[in-house]
Design a protein around this motif. Structure first.
Motif, PDB file in Angstrom:
ATOM      1  N   LYS A  73     -23.107 -26.239  43.036  1.00  0.00           N
ATOM      2  CA  LYS A  73     -22.429 -26.050  41.747  1.00  0.00           C
ATOM      3  C   LYS A  73     -21.040 -26.665  41.768  1.00  0.00           C
ATOM      4  CE  LYS A  73     -24.713 -21.809  40.259  1.00  0.00           C
ATOM      5  NZ  LYS A  73     -24.530 -20.385  39.955  1.00  0.00           N
ATOM      6  N   ALA A  74     -20.356 -26.546  42.899  1.00  0.00           N
ATOM      7  CA  ALA A  74     -19.007 -27.096  43.009  1.00  0.00           C
ATOM      8  C   ALA A  74     -19.015 -28.622  42.946  1.00  0.00           C
ATOM      9  CB  ALA A  74     -18.357 -26.622  44.307  1.00  0.00           C
ATOM     10  N   LYS A  75     -20.101 -29.259  43.425  1.00  0.00           N
ATOM     11  CA  LYS A  75     -20.198 -30.723  43.427  1.00  0.00           C
ATOM     12  C   LYS A  75     -20.595 -31.287  42.066  1.00  0.00           C
ATOM     13  CE  LYS A  75     -21.585 -30.926  48.257  1.00  0.00           C
ATOM     14  NZ  LYS A  75     -22.680 -31.233  49.178  1.00  0.00           N
ATOM     15  N   VAL A  76     -21.234 -30.483  41.245  1.00  0.00           N
ATOM     16  CA  VAL A  76     -21.722 -30.940  39.945  1.00  0.00           C
ATOM     17  C   VAL A  76     -20.642 -30.711  38.898  1.00  0.00           C
ATOM     18  CG1 VAL A  76     -23.458 -30.568  38.165  1.00  0.00           C
ATOM     19  CG2 VAL A  76     -24.117 -30.515  40.569  1.00  0.00           C
ATOM     20  N   ASN A  77     -20.348 -31.731  38.108  1.00  0.00           N
ATOM     21  CA  ASN A  77     -19.265 -31.647  37.128  1.00  0.00           C
ATOM     22  C   ASN A  77     -19.754 -31.428  35.703  1.00  0.00           C
ATOM     23  OD1 ASN A  77     -17.428 -32.189  39.181  1.00  0.00           O
ATOM     24  ND2 ASN A  77     -17.634 -34.377  38.896  1.00  0.00           N
ATOM     25  N   HIS A  78     -20.877 -30.788  35.521  1.00  0.00           N
ATOM     26  CA  HIS A  78     -21.444 -30.620  34.195  1.00  0.00           C
ATOM     27  C   HIS A  78     -21.501 -29.146  33.827  1.00  0.00           C
ATOM     28  CE1 HIS A  78     -22.570 -34.696  35.003  1.00  0.00           C
ATOM     29  NE2 HIS A  78     -23.357 -34.317  35.980  1.00  0.00           N
ATOM     30  N   ALA A  79     -21.180 -28.842  32.594  1.00  0.00           N
ATOM     31  CA  ALA A  79     -21.219 -27.466  32.129  1.00  0.00           C
ATOM     32  C   ALA A  79     -22.604 -27.066  31.641  1.00  0.00           C
ATOM     33  CB  ALA A  79     -20.199 -27.247  31.013  1.00  0.00           C
ATOM     34  N   SER A  80     -23.448 -28.053  31.305  1.00  0.00           N
ATOM     35  CA  SER A  80     -24.746 -27.712  30.735  1.00  0.00           C
ATOM     36  C   SER A  80     -25.811 -28.709  31.160  1.00  0.00           C
ATOM     37  CB  SER A  80     -24.673 -27.688  29.204  1.00  0.00           C
ATOM     38  OG  SER A  80     -24.588 -29.015  28.703  1.00  0.00           O
ATOM     39  N   ILE A  81     -27.048 -28.350  30.928  1.00  0.00           N
ATOM     40  CA  ILE A  81     -28.166 -29.233  31.219  1.00  0.00           C
ATOM     41  C   ILE A  81     -28.069 -30.507  30.371  1.00  0.00           C
ATOM     42  CG2 ILE A  81     -29.708 -28.074  29.563  1.00  0.00           C
ATOM     43  CD1 ILE A  81     -30.748 -29.704  32.898  1.00  0.00           C
ATOM     44  N   TYR A  82     -27.551 -30.392  29.159  1.00  0.00           N
ATOM     45  CA  TYR A  82     -27.448 -31.556  28.271  1.00  0.00           C
ATOM     46  C   TYR A  82     -26.444 -32.573  28.789  1.00  0.00           C
ATOM     47  CZ  TYR A  82     -30.053 -28.324  25.435  1.00  0.00           C
ATOM     48  OH  TYR A  82     -31.001 -27.424  25.004  1.00  0.00           O
ATOM     49  N   GLU A  83     -25.318 -32.101  29.301  1.00  0.00           N
ATOM     50  CA  GLU A  83     -24.337 -33.012  29.891  1.00  0.00           C
ATOM     51  C   GLU A  83     -24.907 -33.691  31.135  1.00  0.00           C
ATOM     52  OE1 GLU A  83     -20.675 -30.990  30.663  1.00  0.00           O
ATOM     53  OE2 GLU A  83     -20.453 -30.341  28.586  1.00  0.00           O
ATOM     54  N   ALA A  84     -25.624 -32.924  31.951  1.00  0.00           N
ATOM     55  CA  ALA A  84     -26.219 -33.483  33.168  1.00  0.00           C
ATOM     56  C   ALA A  84     -27.273 -34.532  32.827  1.00  0.00           C
ATOM     57  CB  ALA A  84     -26.821 -32.361  34.013  1.00  0.00           C
ATOM     58  N   LEU A  85     -28.139 -34.246  31.852  1.00  0.00           N
ATOM     59  CA  LEU A  85     -29.160 -35.214  31.455  1.00  0.00           C
ATOM     60  C   LEU A  85     -28.541 -36.457  30.828  1.00  0.00           C
ATOM     61  CD1 LEU A  85     -31.898 -32.814  30.055  1.00  0.00           C
ATOM     62  CD2 LEU A  85     -32.037 -34.222  32.132  1.00  0.00           C
ATOM     63  N   ALA A  86     -27.466 -36.285  30.078  1.00  0.00           N
ATOM     64  CA  ALA A  86     -26.775 -37.440  29.501  1.00  0.00           C
ATOM     65  C   ALA A  86     -26.213 -38.328  30.610  1.00  0.00           C
ATOM     66  CB  ALA A  86     -25.660 -36.979  28.563  1.00  0.00           C
ATOM     67  N   GLN A  87     -25.679 -37.729  31.664  1.00  0.00           N
ATOM     68  CA  GLN A  87     -25.150 -38.509  32.784  1.00  0.00           C
ATOM     69  C   GLN A  87     -26.274 -39.243  33.513  1.00  0.00           C
ATOM     70  OE1 GLN A  87     -21.951 -39.119  33.298  1.00  0.00           O
ATOM     71  NE2 GLN A  87     -22.540 -40.546  34.904  1.00  0.00           N
ATOM     72  N   VAL A  88     -27.416 -38.590  33.698  1.00  0.00           N
ATOM     73  CA  VAL A  88     -28.567 -39.257  34.309  1.00  0.00           C
ATOM     74  C   VAL A  88     -28.979 -40.462  33.465  1.00  0.00           C
ATOM     75  CG1 VAL A  88     -31.029 -39.014  34.830  1.00  0.00           C
ATOM     76  CG2 VAL A  88     -29.416 -37.238  35.557  1.00  0.00           C
ATOM     77  N   THR A  89     -28.998 -40.296  32.153  1.00  0.00           N
ATOM     78  CA  THR A  89     -29.365 -41.388  31.256  1.00  0.00           C
ATOM     79  C   THR A  89     -28.394 -42.555  31.399  1.00  0.00           C
ATOM     80  OG1 THR A  89     -30.342 -39.828  29.699  1.00  0.00           O
ATOM     81  CG2 THR A  89     -29.755 -41.996  28.832  1.00  0.00           C
ATOM     82  N   ARG A  90     -27.100 -42.261  31.560  1.00  0.00           N
ATOM     83  CA  ARG A  90     -26.109 -43.328  31.737  1.00  0.00           C
ATOM     84  C   ARG A  90     -26.306 -44.065  33.060  1.00  0.00           C
ATOM     85  NH1 ARG A  90     -22.881 -39.646  28.790  1.00  0.00           N
ATOM     86  NH2 ARG A  90     -22.222 -38.483  30.621  1.00  0.00           N
ATOM     87  N   GLU A  91     -26.760 -43.357  34.092  1.00  0.00           N
ATOM     88  CA  GLU A  91     -26.846 -43.951  35.428  1.00  0.00           C
ATOM     89  C   GLU A  91     -28.186 -44.597  35.754  1.00  0.00           C
ATOM     90  OE1 GLU A  91     -25.519 -41.356  38.571  1.00  0.00           O
ATOM     91  OE2 GLU A  91     -23.936 -40.547  37.297  1.00  0.00           O
ATOM     92  N   ILE A  92     -29.221 -44.275  35.013  1.00  0.00           N
ATOM     93  CA  ILE A  92     -30.529 -44.831  35.332  1.00  0.00           C
ATOM     94  C   ILE A  92     -30.522 -46.335  35.089  1.00  0.00           C
ATOM     95  CG2 ILE A  92     -31.681 -44.563  33.091  1.00  0.00           C
ATOM     96  CD1 ILE A  92     -34.053 -43.348  34.767  1.00  0.00           C
TER      97      ILE A  92
END
Length: 122
Positions: free
Chosen positions: A11-30
């Motif tokens: 949790k400390a390594k992940v900088n996202h507050a929600s699943i939506y922010e995390a999925l958006a970041q994955v979309t940017r990096e794919i």
């Protein structure tokens, strides 16, 4: 299963507050996946599912995302083609749930169809 200390570290390594922010970041990096696999019978190139899953797995791990999938329904119909060969039409309905280490989740519904002429598992 990870213990509480390992979960807190993740949790400390992940900088996202929600699943939506995390999925958006994955979309940017794919990145684009090239057509490196080849069907020898019909001689066409395609993107292998393993290539996609390997890339997504690494990104999901980095951003603290897990996916759980429930299969809701499967069926397969058969038809004879004009060349008198048997063609199979499988269909599956699945319910994936993306879960973020922060506790948020999102559930969807996917209906997948295909055609094939050989033996495949549904």
């Amino acid at each position: 299963m990870q213990n509480t200390d390992e979960m807190q570290d993740l949790k400390a390594k992940v900088n996202h507050a929600s699943i939506y922010e995390a999925l958006a970041q994955v979309t940017r990096e794919i990145t684009a996946i090239s057509k490196d696999s080849q069907n020898e019978q019909q001689r066409f190139k395609y993107r292998g599912i393993e290539d996609f899953l390997n890339q997504v797995h690494a990104l999901y791990t980095r951003h603290g995302i897990l996916v759980f999938t429930d299969v809701l329904d499967t069926c397969e119909t058969e038809r004879t083609t004009k060349n008198n060969t048997l063609m199979f039409y499988p269909k599956a309905t699945v319910k994936p749930t993306w879960v973020h280490v922060g506790g948020h989740s999102h559930t969807g519904k996917i209906i997948g169809t295909a055609t094939h002429s050989g033996e495949h598992g549904l």
